[in-house]
Design a protein around this motif. Structure first.
Motif, mmCIF file in Angstrom:
data_model
loop_
_atom_site.group_PDB
_atom_site.id
_atom_site.type_symbol
_atom_site.label_atom_id
_atom_site.label_comp_id
_atom_site.label_asym_id
_atom_site.label_seq_id
_atom_site.Cartn_x
_atom_site.Cartn_y
_atom_site.Cartn_z
ATOM 1 N N GLN A 291 3.110 30.175 59.451
ATOM 2 C CA GLN A 291 4.127 29.306 59.759
ATOM 3 C C GLN A 291 5.174 29.845 61.124
ATOM 4 O OE1 GLN A 291 6.428 28.852 55.984
ATOM 5 N NE2 GLN A 291 5.768 26.543 56.180
ATOM 6 N N GLY A 292 5.083 31.195 61.206
ATOM 7 C CA GLY A 292 5.802 31.685 62.129
ATOM 8 C C GLY A 292 4.952 31.516 63.441
ATOM 9 N N LYS A 293 3.633 31.629 63.470
ATOM 10 C CA LYS A 293 2.736 31.109 64.691
ATOM 11 C C LYS A 293 2.968 29.767 65.248
ATOM 12 C CE LYS A 293 -1.031 34.107 63.857
ATOM 13 N NZ LYS A 293 -2.582 34.052 63.430
ATOM 14 N N LYS A 294 3.141 28.963 64.157
ATOM 15 C CA LYS A 294 3.627 27.558 64.451
ATOM 16 C C LYS A 294 4.834 27.060 65.249
ATOM 17 C CE LYS A 294 0.401 25.457 61.036
ATOM 18 N NZ LYS A 294 0.558 24.722 59.640
ATOM 19 N N ALA A 295 5.878 27.760 64.532
ATOM 20 C CA ALA A 295 7.320 27.919 65.152
ATOM 21 C C ALA A 295 7.153 28.536 66.607
ATOM 22 C CB ALA A 295 8.216 28.873 64.247
ATOM 23 N N VAL A 296 6.527 29.458 66.702
ATOM 24 C CA VAL A 296 6.365 29.910 68.286
ATOM 25 C C VAL A 296 5.727 28.910 69.237
ATOM 26 C CG1 VAL A 296 5.440 31.830 69.485
ATOM 27 C CG2 VAL A 296 6.680 32.498 67.380
ATOM 28 N N GLN A 297 4.608 28.368 68.476
ATOM 29 C CA GLN A 297 3.983 27.720 69.534
ATOM 30 C C GLN A 297 4.833 26.310 69.879
ATOM 31 O OE1 GLN A 297 0.435 26.686 66.995
ATOM 32 N NE2 GLN A 297 -0.501 28.467 67.805
ATOM 33 N N PHE A 298 5.793 25.952 68.889
ATOM 34 C CA PHE A 298 6.575 24.935 69.319
ATOM 35 C C PHE A 298 7.672 25.213 70.343
ATOM 36 C CE2 PHE A 298 10.491 22.433 68.819
ATOM 37 C CZ PHE A 298 10.190 21.360 68.743
ATOM 38 N N ALA A 299 8.192 26.434 70.045
ATOM 39 C CA ALA A 299 9.389 26.884 70.975
ATOM 40 C C ALA A 299 8.841 27.162 72.541
ATOM 41 C CB ALA A 299 9.824 28.257 70.468
ATOM 42 N N THR A 300 7.610 27.655 72.579
ATOM 43 C CA THR A 300 6.999 27.727 73.925
ATOM 44 C C THR A 300 6.698 26.727 74.667
ATOM 45 O OG1 THR A 300 4.756 28.238 72.956
ATOM 46 C CG2 THR A 300 6.003 30.186 73.259
ATOM 47 N N ALA A 301 6.326 25.517 73.765
ATOM 48 C CA ALA A 301 6.094 24.312 74.434
ATOM 49 C C ALA A 301 7.375 23.664 75.041
ATOM 50 C CB ALA A 301 5.450 23.497 73.455
ATOM 51 N N GLN A 302 8.396 24.234 74.606
ATOM 52 C CA GLN A 302 9.682 23.575 75.365
ATOM 53 C C GLN A 302 10.405 24.429 76.414
ATOM 54 O OE1 GLN A 302 10.120 20.777 73.515
ATOM 55 N NE2 GLN A 302 8.554 21.715 72.102
ATOM 56 N N ILE A 303 9.724 25.482 76.824
ATOM 57 C CA ILE A 303 10.212 26.154 77.930
ATOM 58 C C ILE A 303 10.210 25.522 79.316
ATOM 59 C CG2 ILE A 303 9.348 28.167 79.781
ATOM 60 C CD1 ILE A 303 8.192 29.709 77.299
ATOM 61 N N SER B 72 20.682 26.962 68.631
ATOM 62 C CA SER B 72 19.931 26.573 67.429
ATOM 63 C C SER B 72 19.100 25.501 67.104
ATOM 64 C CB SER B 72 21.154 26.649 66.236
ATOM 65 O OG SER B 72 22.186 25.919 66.712
ATOM 66 N N GLY B 73 19.479 24.481 67.965
ATOM 67 C CA GLY B 73 18.419 23.411 67.863
ATOM 68 C C GLY B 73 17.127 23.475 68.189
ATOM 69 N N LEU B 74 16.903 24.632 69.236
ATOM 70 C CA LEU B 74 15.529 25.023 69.384
ATOM 71 C C LEU B 74 15.059 25.511 68.246
ATOM 72 C CD1 LEU B 74 13.221 25.508 71.244
ATOM 73 C CD2 LEU B 74 14.338 27.421 71.927
ATOM 74 N N THR B 75 15.620 26.592 67.797
ATOM 75 C CA THR B 75 15.149 27.551 66.584
ATOM 76 C C THR B 75 14.861 26.273 65.246
ATOM 77 O OG1 THR B 75 17.154 28.129 66.110
ATOM 78 C CG2 THR B 75 15.913 29.584 67.502
ATOM 79 N N SER B 76 15.849 25.654 65.060
ATOM 80 C CA SER B 76 15.777 24.839 63.870
ATOM 81 C C SER B 76 14.543 23.656 63.991
ATOM 82 C CB SER B 76 17.116 24.243 63.582
ATOM 83 O OG SER B 76 17.468 23.263 64.601
ATOM 84 N N GLN B 77 14.389 23.151 65.121
ATOM 85 C CA GLN B 77 13.650 22.338 65.327
ATOM 86 C C GLN B 77 12.012 22.886 65.190
ATOM 87 O OE1 GLN B 77 13.687 18.693 65.434
ATOM 88 N NE2 GLN B 77 15.692 19.461 64.535
ATOM 89 N N ALA B 78 12.033 24.221 65.977
ATOM 90 C CA ALA B 78 10.799 25.124 65.919
ATOM 91 C C ALA B 78 10.286 25.248 64.281
ATOM 92 C CB ALA B 78 10.735 26.181 66.515
ATOM 93 N N TRP B 79 11.018 25.491 63.500
ATOM 94 C CA TRP B 79 10.851 25.917 62.032
ATOM 95 C C TRP B 79 10.745 24.529 61.323
ATOM 96 C CZ3 TRP B 79 8.611 29.489 59.692
ATOM 97 C CH2 TRP B 79 8.519 31.120 60.226
ATOM 98 N N ALA B 80 11.146 23.543 61.661
ATOM 99 C CA ALA B 80 10.968 22.203 61.101
ATOM 100 C C ALA B 80 9.576 21.739 61.379
ATOM 101 C CB ALA B 80 12.062 21.008 61.441
ATOM 102 N N ALA B 81 9.129 21.887 62.697
ATOM 103 C CA ALA B 81 7.655 21.542 63.272
ATOM 104 C C ALA B 81 6.903 22.450 62.459
ATOM 105 C CB ALA B 81 7.645 21.738 64.569
#
Length: 361
Positions: free
Chosen positions: A247-259, A276-285
């Motif tokens: 799940q951590g990999k998926k969260a990081v992938q989401f976050a990097t896509a928002q750069i 926190s909008g970025l981190t919460s949405q990354a983990w929701a994804a």
């Protein structure tokens, strides 16, 4: 009248609501700006409009954005609470409607029994049995009488419980409505405070000449460089070697896509985010919802030592937990810095670290 008041309350409530790939290259501290860029004998490091040094201006702007960040966290929490309260009010309104319908049904049933007794000349069932003169009918009727009396008793008890529930639902809905209104007022006040601080910071920065604004940006980079260098110099990176969870990999992938997307306070995507909008949405994804704000993330999520953090973990910054970034490995993190800046990769130690939290176990 009670029925009308309850129905009106339910209608009023309902109407009122219509309102990882992780980089494999170790993160190096950025090259520090040339000292000649930030100082000079001619006094060019002064902001002519304010007579303050550029470093003083930087600190003032940074302080304004930090305070705006703290207010943003308060705003986001109040907004989240308001959304929960709205949902609760909707459910309570539904319960009120159902409860009133059940009371109507019970009253109809009780009325039918009263009309049946009237048709029997108004005599109580026991008296009718005594006058029947037939022992067999009397015994059969006595059994039916007991069953009927129990049913009537149950009917009255259910009606009383339903009326009490209806009263409780109505009071709860009223309490939630008052909390909702209080939170809405709090949001409006906090929003005004945020807007004022961001406007003041932007005004202060815009008062500088173009070259001074460029040097101001270099001063910001230099400050982060010093902090990151000091953090790396501690040797901490030698201890941080944990791999990301699935799940951590998926969260990081989401976050990097928002750069590259802009920071916007209160935003949770898809075009812009706050920290926190970025981190919460990354983990929701990643399929693991977490609290919306950095302060609640710090309060509610599992704490881990900095040396034990892994990609996907969240780094909470500053003593009041008003900023958050996502660790992506190799001494780097992704964050939405502040208004006027875009989501970017930065040094994990470029700001004062309060601690690290892990969304997944």
């Amino acid at each position: 009248m009670n029925r009308r008041r309850c129905a009106a309350a339910a209608i009023t409530l309902v109407c009122g609501l219509t309102a990882l790939t992780v980089p494999t290259t170790a993160y190096a501290a950025p090259k520090p700006p040339h000292s000649s860029d930030t100082s000079g004998s001619s006094g060019s490091n002064k902001a002519p409009s304010s007579k303050k040094s550029l470093e003083e201006v930087r600190k003032e702007i940074d302080d304004l954005y930090r305070k705006a960040g703290a207010a943003t966290d308060a705003y986001n929490l109040a907004k989240e609470q308001s959304e929960k309260q709205s949902s609760q009010i909707v459910e309570l309104a539904k319960s009120i409607v159902k409860g009133q319908a059940r009371i109507d049904q019970l009253k109809t049933q009780a009325g039918a029994e009263a009309r049946a007794q009237y048709r029997d000349a108004g005599l109580p069932p026991a008296a009718q049995l005594m006058l029947s003169g037939n022992p067999d009918n009397f015994l059969d009727g006595a059994d039916r009488l007991r069953a009927g009396q129990q049913a009537q008793k149950n009917l009255l008890a259910e009606m009383d419980r339903t009326q009490q529930d209806l009263k409780t639902y109505t009071q709860d809905a009223s309490d939630q409505w008052q909390k909702l209104e209080s939170n809405r007022k709090k949001q409006a006040k906090t929003k005004k405070d945020i807007d004022q601080k961001i406007s003041a910071a932007k005004k202060l920065e815009s008062s500088l000449a173009k070259k001074e604004r460029e040097r101001l940006r270099k001063l910001e980079d230099e400050q982060q460089y010093k902090a990151q260098t000091a953090w790396l110099s501690s040797g901490i990176l030698k201890e941080i070697n944990n791999k990301a969870s699935a799940q951590g990999k998926k969260a990081v992938q989401f976050a990097t896509a928002q750069i590259g997307k802009p920071y916007k306070w209160g935003a949770v995507g898809p075009q812009s985010f706050d920290c926190s909008g970025l981190t919460s949405q990354a983990w929701a994804a990643a399929g693991h919802p977490i609290p919306r704000t950095s302060q609640e993330q710090w309060k509610q999520l599992q704490h881990v030592d900095v040396k034990d953090m892994r990609p996907g973990d969240l780094i909470i910054y500053f003593s009041d937990a008003t900023h958050v970034g996502m660790y992506i490995g190799d001494g780097a993190m992704i964050n939405a810095p502040r208004p006027g800046r875009d989501i970017t990769i930065g040094g994990a130690g470029s700001m004062p670290i309060l601690g690290v939290v892990r969304p997944d176990k």
